[in-house]
Design a protein around this motif. Structure first.
Motif, PDB file in Angstrom:
ATOM      1  N   THR A 161     118.181  63.299-175.855  1.00 57.78           N
ATOM      2  CA  THR A 161     118.202  64.582-175.153  1.00 57.78           C
ATOM      3  C   THR A 161     117.389  65.571-175.986  1.00 57.78           C
ATOM      4  OG1 THR A 161     120.138  65.531-176.273  1.00 57.78           O
ATOM      5  CG2 THR A 161     120.565  64.067-174.392  1.00 57.78           C
ATOM      6  N   SER A 162     117.421  66.817-175.565  1.00 56.70           N
ATOM      7  CA  SER A 162     116.836  67.912-176.363  1.00 56.70           C
ATOM      8  C   SER A 162     117.942  68.880-176.763  1.00 56.70           C
ATOM      9  CB  SER A 162     115.749  68.636-175.562  1.00 56.70           C
ATOM     10  OG  SER A 162     114.696  67.767-175.222  1.00 56.70           O
ATOM     11  N   SER A 163     119.120  68.348-177.029  1.00 63.46           N
ATOM     12  CA  SER A 163     120.299  69.184-177.227  1.00 63.46           C
ATOM     13  C   SER A 163     120.182  70.119-178.424  1.00 63.46           C
ATOM     14  CB  SER A 163     121.541  68.305-177.381  1.00 63.46           C
ATOM     15  OG  SER A 163     121.430  67.460-178.507  1.00 63.46           O
ATOM     16  N   ILE A 164     119.492  69.710-179.471  1.00 69.35           N
ATOM     17  CA  ILE A 164     119.394  70.554-180.667  1.00 69.35           C
ATOM     18  C   ILE A 164     118.730  71.884-180.327  1.00 69.35           C
ATOM     19  CG2 ILE A 164     118.373  70.780-182.964  1.00 69.35           C
ATOM     20  CD1 ILE A 164     118.691  67.753-183.286  1.00 69.35           C
ATOM     21  N   GLU A 165     117.592  71.829-179.656  1.00 71.37           N
ATOM     22  CA  GLU A 165     116.876  73.066-179.324  1.00 71.37           C
ATOM     23  C   GLU A 165     117.472  73.783-178.123  1.00 71.37           C
ATOM     24  OE1 GLU A 165     112.719  71.601-177.819  1.00 71.37           O
ATOM     25  OE2 GLU A 165     113.691  70.031-179.038  1.00 71.37           O
ATOM     26  N   GLU A 166     118.195  73.036-177.280  1.00 71.64           N
ATOM     27  CA  GLU A 166     118.870  73.694-176.162  1.00 71.64           C
ATOM     28  C   GLU A 166     120.047  74.527-176.643  1.00 71.64           C
ATOM     29  OE1 GLU A 166     119.848  70.473-173.621  1.00 71.64           O
ATOM     30  OE2 GLU A 166     117.795  70.219-172.857  1.00 71.64           O
ATOM     31  N   VAL A 167     120.778  74.022-177.624  1.00 72.52           N
ATOM     32  CA  VAL A 167     121.907  74.766-178.185  1.00 72.52           C
ATOM     33  C   VAL A 167     121.419  75.941-179.024  1.00 72.52           C
ATOM     34  CG1 VAL A 167     123.837  74.612-179.807  1.00 72.52           C
ATOM     35  CG2 VAL A 167     123.463  72.798-178.136  1.00 72.52           C
ATOM     36  N   ASN A 168     120.336  75.726-179.753  1.00 64.57           N
ATOM     37  CA  ASN A 168     119.789  76.769-180.628  1.00 64.57           C
ATOM     38  C   ASN A 168     118.286  76.889-180.413  1.00 64.57           C
ATOM     39  OD1 ASN A 168     119.144  78.596-182.634  1.00 64.57           O
ATOM     40  ND2 ASN A 168     119.418  77.132-184.319  1.00 64.57           N
ATOM     41  N   PRO A 169     117.849  77.740-179.478  1.00 62.23           N
ATOM     42  CA  PRO A 169     116.417  77.865-179.173  1.00 62.23           C
ATOM     43  C   PRO A 169     115.568  78.311-180.367  1.00 62.23           C
ATOM     44  CG  PRO A 169     117.743  78.856-177.439  1.00 62.23           C
ATOM     45  CD  PRO A 169     118.681  78.548-178.564  1.00 62.23           C
ATOM     46  N   GLU A 170     116.202  78.884-181.396  1.00 64.80           N
ATOM     47  CA  GLU A 170     115.460  79.351-182.570  1.00 64.80           C
ATOM     48  C   GLU A 170     115.300  78.275-183.639  1.00 64.80           C
ATOM     49  OE1 GLU A 170     114.107  82.357-182.373  1.00 64.80           O
ATOM     50  OE2 GLU A 170     115.056  82.439-180.404  1.00 64.80           O
ATOM     51  N   THR A 171     115.848  77.098-183.411  1.00 64.71           N
ATOM     52  CA  THR A 171     115.804  76.053-184.430  1.00 64.71           C
ATOM     53  C   THR A 171     114.384  75.612-184.748  1.00 64.71           C
ATOM     54  OG1 THR A 171     116.635  73.849-185.040  1.00 64.71           O
ATOM     55  CG2 THR A 171     116.028  74.184-182.734  1.00 64.71           C
ATOM     56  N   GLU A 172     114.193  75.144-185.982  1.00 65.48           N
ATOM     57  CA  GLU A 172     112.924  74.518-186.367  1.00 65.48           C
ATOM     58  C   GLU A 172     112.790  73.121-185.759  1.00 65.48           C
ATOM     59  OE1 GLU A 172     111.413  75.385-190.607  1.00 65.48           O
ATOM     60  OE2 GLU A 172     113.593  75.228-190.813  1.00 65.48           O
ATOM     61  N   PHE A 173     113.916  72.529-185.394  1.00 66.67           N
ATOM     62  CA  PHE A 173     113.923  71.134-184.964  1.00 66.67           C
ATOM     63  C   PHE A 173     113.635  71.026-183.463  1.00 66.67           C
ATOM     64  CE2 PHE A 173     116.116  70.990-188.960  1.00 66.67           C
ATOM     65  CZ  PHE A 173     115.683  69.797-189.522  1.00 66.67           C
ATOM     66  N   LYS A 174     112.365  71.084-183.129  1.00 65.66           N
ATOM     67  CA  LYS A 174     111.916  70.963-181.744  1.00 65.66           C
ATOM     68  C   LYS A 174     111.176  69.640-181.580  1.00 65.66           C
ATOM     69  CE  LYS A 174     111.495  75.971-181.203  1.00 65.66           C
ATOM     70  NZ  LYS A 174     112.718  76.117-180.387  1.00 65.66           N
ATOM     71  N   ARG A 175     111.488  68.934-180.516  1.00 65.60           N
ATOM     72  CA  ARG A 175     110.914  67.614-180.287  1.00 65.60           C
ATOM     73  C   ARG A 175     109.394  67.696-180.130  1.00 65.60           C
ATOM     74  NH1 ARG A 175     114.862  63.576-178.219  1.00 65.60           N
ATOM     75  NH2 ARG A 175     112.950  62.338-178.180  1.00 65.60           N
ATOM     76  N   ALA A 176     108.699  66.731-180.731  1.00 60.92           N
ATOM     77  CA  ALA A 176     107.259  66.612-180.548  1.00 60.92           C
ATOM     78  C   ALA A 176     106.909  65.832-179.288  1.00 60.92           C
ATOM     79  CB  ALA A 176     106.621  65.939-181.763  1.00 60.92           C
ATOM     80  N   PHE A 177     107.873  65.109-178.745  1.00 64.90           N
ATOM     81  CA  PHE A 177     107.670  64.346-177.509  1.00 64.90           C
ATOM     82  C   PHE A 177     109.019  64.242-176.801  1.00 64.90           C
ATOM     83  CE2 PHE A 177     108.125  61.445-181.121  1.00 64.90           C
ATOM     84  CZ  PHE A 177     109.208  60.673-180.759  1.00 64.90           C
ATOM     85  N   PRO A 178     109.015  64.099-175.492  1.00 66.20           N
ATOM     86  CA  PRO A 178     110.283  64.040-174.750  1.00 66.20           C
ATOM     87  C   PRO A 178     111.012  62.728-175.008  1.00 66.20           C
ATOM     88  CG  PRO A 178     108.434  63.623-173.288  1.00 66.20           C
ATOM     89  CD  PRO A 178     107.834  64.039-174.596  1.00 66.20           C
ATOM     90  N   LEU A 180     125.943  64.091-179.469  1.00 68.31           N
ATOM     91  CA  LEU A 180     127.082  63.927-178.566  1.00 68.31           C
ATOM     92  C   LEU A 180     126.663  63.955-177.106  1.00 68.31           C
ATOM     93  CD1 LEU A 180     129.828  65.998-180.416  1.00 68.31           C
ATOM     94  CD2 LEU A 180     129.753  63.519-180.085  1.00 68.31           C
ATOM     95  N   SER A 181     125.609  64.670-176.776  1.00 70.79           N
ATOM     96  CA  SER A 181     125.143  64.681-175.387  1.00 70.79           C
ATOM     97  C   SER A 181     124.704  63.284-174.956  1.00 70.79           C
ATOM     98  CB  SER A 181     123.992  65.680-175.220  1.00 70.79           C
ATOM     99  OG  SER A 181     124.439  67.000-175.466  1.00 70.79           O
ATOM    100  N   THR A 182     123.962  62.599-175.823  1.00 71.13           N
ATOM    101  CA  THR A 182     123.558  61.222-175.537  1.00 71.13           C
ATOM    102  C   THR A 182     124.769  60.294-175.505  1.00 71.13           C
ATOM    103  OG1 THR A 182     121.349  61.495-176.504  1.00 71.13           O
ATOM    104  CG2 THR A 182     122.215  59.252-176.389  1.00 71.13           C
ATOM    105  N   ILE A 183     125.629  60.410-176.504  1.00 74.29           N
ATOM    106  CA  ILE A 183     126.789  59.535-176.612  1.00 74.29           C
ATOM    107  C   ILE A 183     127.702  59.671-175.391  1.00 74.29           C
ATOM    108  CG2 ILE A 183     128.888  59.085-177.935  1.00 74.29           C
ATOM    109  CD1 ILE A 183     126.377  58.102-179.317  1.00 74.29           C
ATOM    110  N   LYS A 184     127.949  60.897-174.969  1.00 71.64           N
ATOM    111  CA  LYS A 184     128.838  61.122-173.822  1.00 71.64           C
ATOM    112  C   LYS A 184     128.262  60.521-172.546  1.00 71.64           C
ATOM    113  CE  LYS A 184     130.593  65.323-173.537  1.00 71.64           C
ATOM    114  NZ  LYS A 184     130.655  66.809-173.647  1.00 71.64           N
ATOM    115  N   GLU A 185     126.947  60.604-172.384  1.00 71.46           N
ATOM    116  CA  GLU A 185     126.328  60.041-171.191  1.00 71.46           C
ATOM    117  C   GLU A 185     126.386  58.517-171.215  1.00 71.46           C
ATOM    118  OE1 GLU A 185     124.386  60.584-167.426  1.00 71.46           O
ATOM    119  OE2 GLU A 185     125.762  61.705-168.706  1.00 71.46           O
ATOM    120  N   ILE A 186     126.148  57.926-172.374  1.00 69.81           N
ATOM    121  CA  ILE A 186     126.273  56.471-172.491  1.00 69.81           C
ATOM    122  C   ILE A 186     127.707  56.042-172.202  1.00 69.81           C
ATOM    123  CG2 ILE A 186     126.214  54.533-174.116  1.00 69.81           C
ATOM    124  CD1 ILE A 186     123.830  55.923-175.485  1.00 69.81           C
ATOM    125  N   ALA A 187     128.677  56.795-172.718  1.00 66.87           N
ATOM    126  CA  ALA A 187     130.084  56.470-172.469  1.00 66.87           C
ATOM    127  C   ALA A 187     130.430  56.581-170.988  1.00 66.87           C
ATOM    128  CB  ALA A 187     130.977  57.400-173.289  1.00 66.87           C
TER     129      ALA A 187
END
Length: 288
Positions: free
Chosen positions: A59-76, A102-109
């Motif tokens: 997912t892109s949960s890191i940047e979705e939860v915190n739009p100011e984060t440095e950790f932005k995906r380089a590819f989807p 957890l977003s990925t884990i919950k969807e897999i579950a």
């Protein structure tokens, strides 16, 4: 018999990727695996072995939860986690969001009957999210089985060995045996003499090692590092791995390592060391 590998370059949709996973046949003394980006790897053994995934961040949960984060995906994400209905097991190495998403884990579950192997200190927080799911509390040296995969956790130092109040390690790597193949996935770690000794005794055919390294400026911003490209190459040589697959260098531009440095060092220091740089979503079939 000489061990060999077969790779397939890719540029495929989620639907094409999951179709490839389902249609890939694995035979004796072989393993097929796909890069999911960062430290995420999807493994397929024979039909009786099943499908196992390590550290899926899909997912892109890191940047979705915190739009100011440095950790932005380089590819989807290369795969929609809702497509992993056939998954038999998920292993998580530690609690950082790009490994325990957890977003990925919950969807897999939600879509699968997968087991979830979670480091013991993290089980209570994951259990809150995955009620009534099969969660295995994994600990150093205690073997767990996920269908045909035999998994032995080993401590990882990211960048120190850390334990909870019960003495359980917060950071783990995994020694995996399936279909005659021995695999080491390090999770996030630096090199230690203890780690060299344990992995060398395991005699892995394939090792997945981080190469993003660490430095003062990243550490000062709270970015915890790993072994660098030279250390990964030296580690592989020290433990006698056949095929080295670097990980943890591609997803976040602020925490990357140029893989050309890794290749250059191998070329000059270990010209006979087999390695493979994986494109996100790429399949590799290893056999011996």
């Amino acid at each position: 018999m000489r061990e060999t590998g077969e790779s397939m370059a890719i540029n495929k949709s989620s639907e094409e990727l999951i179709s490839e996973v389902r249609q890939t046949n694995v035979y004796r003394d072989s393993i097929s695996f796909w890069s999911l980006g960062q430290a995420g790897i999807l493994f397929k053994g024979r039909e009786e072995d099943g499908l196992l995934c390590i550290d899926p961040y899909l997912t892109s949960s890191i940047e979705e939860v915190n739009p100011e984060t440095e950790f932005k995906r380089a590819f989807p994400p290369v795969l929609d986690p809702a497509m992993l209905q056939d998954l038999d097991g998920v292993l998580v190495t530690h609690g950082h969001d790009d490994h325990l998403d957890l977003s990925t884990i919950k969807e897999i579950a939600r879509v699968s009957g997968s087991q979830f192997g979670i480091p013991a200190p993290l089980v209570p927080s994951v259990q809150e999210q995955l009620k009534n799911k099969d969660i295995l509390s994994v600990k150093d040296g205690e073997v767990v089985r996920m269908r045909g995969f035999k998994v032995t956790p080993v401590p990882a130092a990211h960048t120190d060995y850390e334990k909870d109040s019960s003495g359980n390690h917060l950071f783990l790597g995994y020694l995996i045996e399936v279909n005659g193949i021995r695999i080491y996935h390090s999770g996030d770690t630096i090199v230690t003499s203890e780690l060299i000794e344990k992995v060398k005794a395991f005699k892995p055919n394939v090792a997945f090692l981080p190469i993003n390294g660490t430095d003062f400026f990243r550490t000062s911003r709270g970015i915890i590092g790993n072994m660098n490209s030279r250390e990964a190459a030296d580690f592989a040589a020290a433990v006698g791995v056949d095929l080295l697959v670097p990980i943890h260098y591609d997803l976040f531009p602020i925490n990357r390592e140029n893989p050309a440095n890794f290749v250059d060092y191998l070329f000059h220091q270990y010209p006979y060391q087999k390695f493979h740089m994986m494109v996100p979503g790429e399949r590799f079939i290893y056999h011996k």
